[in-house]
Motif scaffolding. Structure first.
Motif, short mmCIF file in Angstrom:
data_model
loop_
_atom_site.label_atom_id
_atom_site.label_comp_id
_atom_site.label_asym_id
_atom_site.label_seq_id
_atom_site.Cartn_x
_atom_site.Cartn_y
_atom_site.Cartn_z
N PRO A 6 -47.35 -0.91 -19.08
CA PRO A 6 -46.28 0.07 -18.93
C PRO A 6 -46.44 0.85 -17.62
CG PRO A 6 -47.79 0.70 -20.71
CD PRO A 6 -48.21 -0.64 -20.21
N ALA A 7 -45.37 1.47 -17.18
CA ALA A 7 -45.40 2.22 -15.92
C ALA A 7 -46.45 3.33 -15.98
CB ALA A 7 -44.02 2.81 -15.63
N HIS A 8 -46.60 3.94 -17.14
CA HIS A 8 -47.57 5.02 -17.29
C HIS A 8 -49.00 4.52 -17.04
CE1 HIS A 8 -49.21 8.79 -18.62
NE2 HIS A 8 -49.92 8.20 -19.56
N TYR A 9 -49.25 3.26 -17.35
CA TYR A 9 -50.56 2.66 -17.11
C TYR A 9 -50.89 2.69 -15.62
CZ TYR A 9 -54.15 -0.97 -16.64
OH TYR A 9 -55.28 -1.65 -16.31
N LYS A 10 -49.95 2.22 -14.81
CA LYS A 10 -50.19 2.19 -13.35
C LYS A 10 -50.33 3.59 -12.78
CE LYS A 10 -50.38 -2.08 -12.07
NZ LYS A 10 -51.65 -2.60 -11.58
N GLU A 11 -49.52 4.52 -13.26
CA GLU A 11 -49.61 5.91 -12.81
C GLU A 11 -50.99 6.49 -13.15
OE1 GLU A 11 -46.41 8.07 -14.63
OE2 GLU A 11 -44.89 6.80 -13.70
N THR A 12 -51.41 6.25 -14.38
CA THR A 12 -52.70 6.76 -14.82
C THR A 12 -53.83 6.12 -14.03
OG1 THR A 12 -51.81 7.10 -17.04
CG2 THR A 12 -54.20 7.08 -16.84
N MET A 13 -53.74 4.83 -13.81
CA MET A 13 -54.75 4.11 -13.03
C MET A 13 -54.85 4.71 -11.62
SD MET A 13 -57.04 1.68 -12.77
CE MET A 13 -56.84 0.39 -13.96
N LYS A 48 -69.81 22.17 -11.69
CA LYS A 48 -69.38 22.37 -13.08
C LYS A 48 -67.87 22.19 -13.20
CE LYS A 48 -73.38 23.57 -14.93
NZ LYS A 48 -74.03 22.90 -16.02
N ALA A 49 -67.12 22.65 -12.20
CA ALA A 49 -65.67 22.45 -12.20
C ALA A 49 -65.35 20.96 -12.12
CB ALA A 49 -65.04 23.19 -11.03
N LEU A 50 -66.13 20.24 -11.33
CA LEU A 50 -65.94 18.80 -11.23
C LEU A 50 -66.24 18.12 -12.57
CD1 LEU A 50 -65.07 16.82 -9.03
CD2 LEU A 50 -67.45 16.55 -8.40
N GLN A 51 -67.26 18.61 -13.27
CA GLN A 51 -67.57 18.06 -14.60
C GLN A 51 -66.43 18.33 -15.57
OE1 GLN A 51 -71.52 19.68 -15.54
NE2 GLN A 51 -72.29 17.59 -15.53
N SER A 52 -65.84 19.51 -15.51
CA SER A 52 -64.70 19.83 -16.38
C SER A 52 -63.53 18.91 -16.06
CB SER A 52 -64.26 21.28 -16.18
OG SER A 52 -65.23 22.16 -16.65
N SER A 53 -63.29 18.70 -14.79
CA SER A 53 -62.23 17.81 -14.36
C SER A 53 -62.49 16.38 -14.85
CB SER A 53 -62.12 17.85 -12.84
OG SER A 53 -61.09 17.03 -12.38
N LEU A 54 -63.76 15.99 -14.82
CA LEU A 54 -64.15 14.66 -15.31
C LEU A 54 -63.77 14.52 -16.79
CD1 LEU A 54 -66.23 12.13 -14.45
CD2 LEU A 54 -67.63 13.30 -16.11
N GLN A 55 -64.05 15.56 -17.56
CA GLN A 55 -63.72 15.52 -18.99
C GLN A 55 -62.21 15.47 -19.21
OE1 GLN A 55 -65.87 18.94 -20.40
NE2 GLN A 55 -67.81 17.85 -20.49
N GLU A 56 -61.46 16.17 -18.35
CA GLU A 56 -60.00 16.13 -18.46
C GLU A 56 -59.47 14.73 -18.15
OE1 GLU A 56 -58.49 19.16 -15.87
OE2 GLU A 56 -59.55 20.75 -16.95
N GLN A 57 -60.08 14.06 -17.20
CA GLN A 57 -59.64 12.71 -16.81
C GLN A 57 -60.03 11.67 -17.86
OE1 GLN A 57 -57.71 11.94 -14.22
NE2 GLN A 57 -57.66 14.05 -13.52
N GLN A 58 -60.94 12.01 -18.75
CA GLN A 58 -61.41 11.07 -19.77
C GLN A 58 -60.26 10.57 -20.64
OE1 GLN A 58 -64.77 10.00 -20.18
NE2 GLN A 58 -63.82 8.52 -21.54
N LYS A 59 -59.29 11.44 -20.92
CA LYS A 59 -58.14 11.02 -21.74
C LYS A 59 -57.40 9.87 -21.08
CE LYS A 59 -57.03 15.41 -21.95
NZ LYS A 59 -56.21 16.60 -21.97
N GLY A 60 -57.19 9.98 -19.78
CA GLY A 60 -56.52 8.91 -19.05
C GLY A 60 -57.31 7.62 -19.08
N LEU A 61 -58.61 7.74 -18.97
CA LEU A 61 -59.47 6.56 -19.02
C LEU A 61 -59.41 5.90 -20.40
CD1 LEU A 61 -61.43 5.13 -17.04
CD2 LEU A 61 -63.26 6.35 -18.17
N ASN A 62 -59.42 6.72 -21.43
CA ASN A 62 -59.30 6.19 -22.80
C ASN A 62 -57.96 5.48 -22.98
OD1 ASN A 62 -61.78 7.33 -23.34
ND2 ASN A 62 -60.94 9.09 -24.42
N TYR A 63 -56.90 6.06 -22.43
CA TYR A 63 -55.58 5.44 -22.50
C TYR A 63 -55.59 4.08 -21.82
CZ TYR A 63 -50.83 4.34 -21.04
OH TYR A 63 -49.66 3.67 -20.77
N LEU A 64 -56.20 4.01 -20.64
CA LEU A 64 -56.26 2.73 -19.92
C LEU A 64 -57.00 1.67 -20.73
CD1 LEU A 64 -57.05 3.90 -16.26
CD2 LEU A 64 -54.85 3.13 -17.17
#
Length: 156
Positions: A6-13, A48-64
């Motif tokens: 899906p288009a969302h896949y490419k956007e997330t990637m 630490k902010a980068l680690q928080s951002s990493l955790q936020e990006q985890q959802k996208g990785l799980n989706y992929l």
């Protein structure tokens, strides 16, 4: 069409790839020896902010990962394998980045602890040296004043 993501896949990637590139660039900056605690605190906040951002990006990785698993079942074998390989490479980079980020945080926290201890030890040493300096500049008791001489001997 079942074999196309899906288009969302490419956007997330693309979002995750850009984020990873930026994060890898931040982490690849050479580590310099810092002797100022405030600068170290600022750098730790950034990590630490980068680690928080990493955790936020985890959802996208799980989706992929989930999307690719679904695609691999529906798509022809070679197409599914290509998408699986693409996500495996991404997951490998993700793990390296995550480990490197954790390592940088740990090392910086250890260095901050050492610097704090060193600063405290230096402060104690300077206080002691000032007390010794005062003691050494005191007048020496006159010969025959045995009580004053004993007191000074105890101080020494």
């Amino acid at each position: 069409f079942d074999s196309l993501p899906p288009a969302h896949y490419k956007e997330t990637m693309n979002t995750i790839l850009v984020w990873m590139q930026q994060s890898e660039t931040k982490l690849s900056m050479p580590q310099v020896a810092i002797a100022e605690y405030e600068i170290m605190e600022q750098r730790l906040r950034e990590l630490k902010a980068l680690q928080s951002s990493l955790q936020e990006q985890q959802k996208g990785l799980n989706y992929l990962s989930t999307t690719v698993e679904g695609l691999a079942r529906k798509a022809p074998a070679e197409v599914g394998q290509r998408y699986l390989s693409e996500v495996e490479v991404l997951l490998g980079r993700w793990k390296k980045l995550s480990a490197l980020l954790a390592e940088h945080c740990q090392k910086l926290e250890e260095r901050m602890t050492k610097l704090q201890r060193f600063q405290n030890d230096t402060k104690t040493l300077r206080k002691w040296m000032a007390e010794v300096d005062v003691f050494l500049k005191e007048e020496w008791p006159a010969l025959g004043d045995s009580e004053a001489l004993e007191k000074q001997l105890e101080q020494c």
